[in-house]
Design a protein around this motif. Structure first.
Motif, short mmCIF file in Angstrom:
data_model
loop_
_atom_site.label_atom_id
_atom_site.label_comp_id
_atom_site.label_asym_id
_atom_site.label_seq_id
_atom_site.Cartn_x
_atom_site.Cartn_y
_atom_site.Cartn_z
N CYS A 7 0.84 -1.18 0.00
CA CYS A 7 0.00 0.00 0.00
C CYS A 7 0.89 1.24 0.00
O CYS A 7 1.93 1.25 0.63
CB CYS A 7 -0.90 0.02 1.23
SG CYS A 7 -2.00 -1.39 1.32
N CYS A 9 1.13 5.51 0.51
CA CYS A 9 0.48 6.67 1.11
C CYS A 9 0.24 7.76 0.07
O CYS A 9 1.13 8.08 -0.71
CB CYS A 9 1.36 7.19 2.23
SG CYS A 9 0.71 8.68 3.01
N GLU A 11 -0.22 10.78 0.87
CA GLU A 11 0.32 12.03 1.41
C GLU A 11 1.83 12.11 1.23
O GLU A 11 2.35 13.07 0.68
CB GLU A 11 -0.04 12.15 2.89
CG GLU A 11 -1.54 12.17 3.16
CD GLU A 11 -2.20 13.41 2.60
OE1 GLU A 11 -1.54 14.46 2.51
OE2 GLU A 11 -3.39 13.33 2.25
N CYS A 12 2.55 11.10 1.74
CA CYS A 12 4.01 11.17 1.73
C CYS A 12 4.63 10.20 0.75
O CYS A 12 5.83 10.27 0.50
CB CYS A 12 4.57 10.96 3.13
SG CYS A 12 4.34 9.31 3.80
N SER A 15 5.65 3.40 0.80
CA SER A 15 4.86 2.19 0.65
C SER A 15 5.09 1.29 1.85
O SER A 15 6.18 1.24 2.41
CB SER A 15 5.22 1.46 -0.65
OG SER A 15 6.55 1.01 -0.62
N SER A 16 4.04 0.62 2.26
CA SER A 16 4.10 -0.29 3.39
C SER A 16 3.44 -1.60 2.99
O SER A 16 2.59 -1.63 2.11
CB SER A 16 3.35 0.30 4.59
OG SER A 16 3.87 1.56 4.94
N CYS A 42 -1.42 5.53 6.98
CA CYS A 42 0.03 5.58 6.86
C CYS A 42 0.70 5.59 8.23
O CYS A 42 0.36 6.40 9.08
CB CYS A 42 0.42 6.84 6.10
SG CYS A 42 2.20 7.10 5.99
N GLN A 44 3.58 6.55 8.92
CA GLN A 44 4.46 7.70 9.03
C GLN A 44 3.70 9.00 9.29
O GLN A 44 4.06 9.78 10.16
CB GLN A 44 5.29 7.85 7.75
CG GLN A 44 6.29 6.73 7.53
CD GLN A 44 7.35 6.67 8.61
OE1 GLN A 44 7.89 7.68 9.01
NE2 GLN A 44 7.64 5.48 9.10
N CYS A 45 2.67 9.23 8.50
CA CYS A 45 2.01 10.53 8.58
C CYS A 45 0.52 10.43 8.84
O CYS A 45 -0.15 11.44 9.01
CB CYS A 45 2.27 11.32 7.29
SG CYS A 45 1.31 10.75 5.87
N LEU A 49 -4.02 5.54 2.56
CA LEU A 49 -3.25 4.58 1.77
C LEU A 49 -4.09 4.10 0.60
O LEU A 49 -5.30 3.99 0.70
CB LEU A 49 -2.86 3.38 2.63
CG LEU A 49 -1.97 3.66 3.84
CD1 LEU A 49 -2.01 2.46 4.78
CD2 LEU A 49 -0.54 3.94 3.42
#
Ligand SMILES: [Zn+2]
Length: 64
Positions: A7, A9, A11-12, A15-16, A42, A44-45, A49
């Motif tokens: 997936c 994000c 926004e930033c 990928s995860s 996400c 991170q932020c 996703l």
């Protein structure tokens, strides 16, 4: 056997990977023809996703 899905994000752009069974996503494509994940965000932020595809499959986005 558990498939993982990649997936990304909105926004930033990171990928995860998440187990496919943990993901809920829209049943029809939204942004840029991608399905957005509705139950995870996400790491991170906290952004939205979208589903890139199964991990290990040929990516359907351009990495350059
Ligand atoms: Zn993010």
């Amino acid at each position: 056997m558990s498939d993982e899905m990649e997936c990304m994000c909105l926004e930033c752009g990171i990928s995860s990977h998440f187990p496919a069974v943990d993901l809920s996503f829209d049943t029809f494509p939204g942004f840029a023809g991608k399905r957005t994940v509705t139950n995870l965000f996400c790491p991170q932020c906290g952004g939205v996703l979208f589903v890139v595809g199964l991990v290990g499959e040929e990516p359907c986005y351009r990495t350059g």
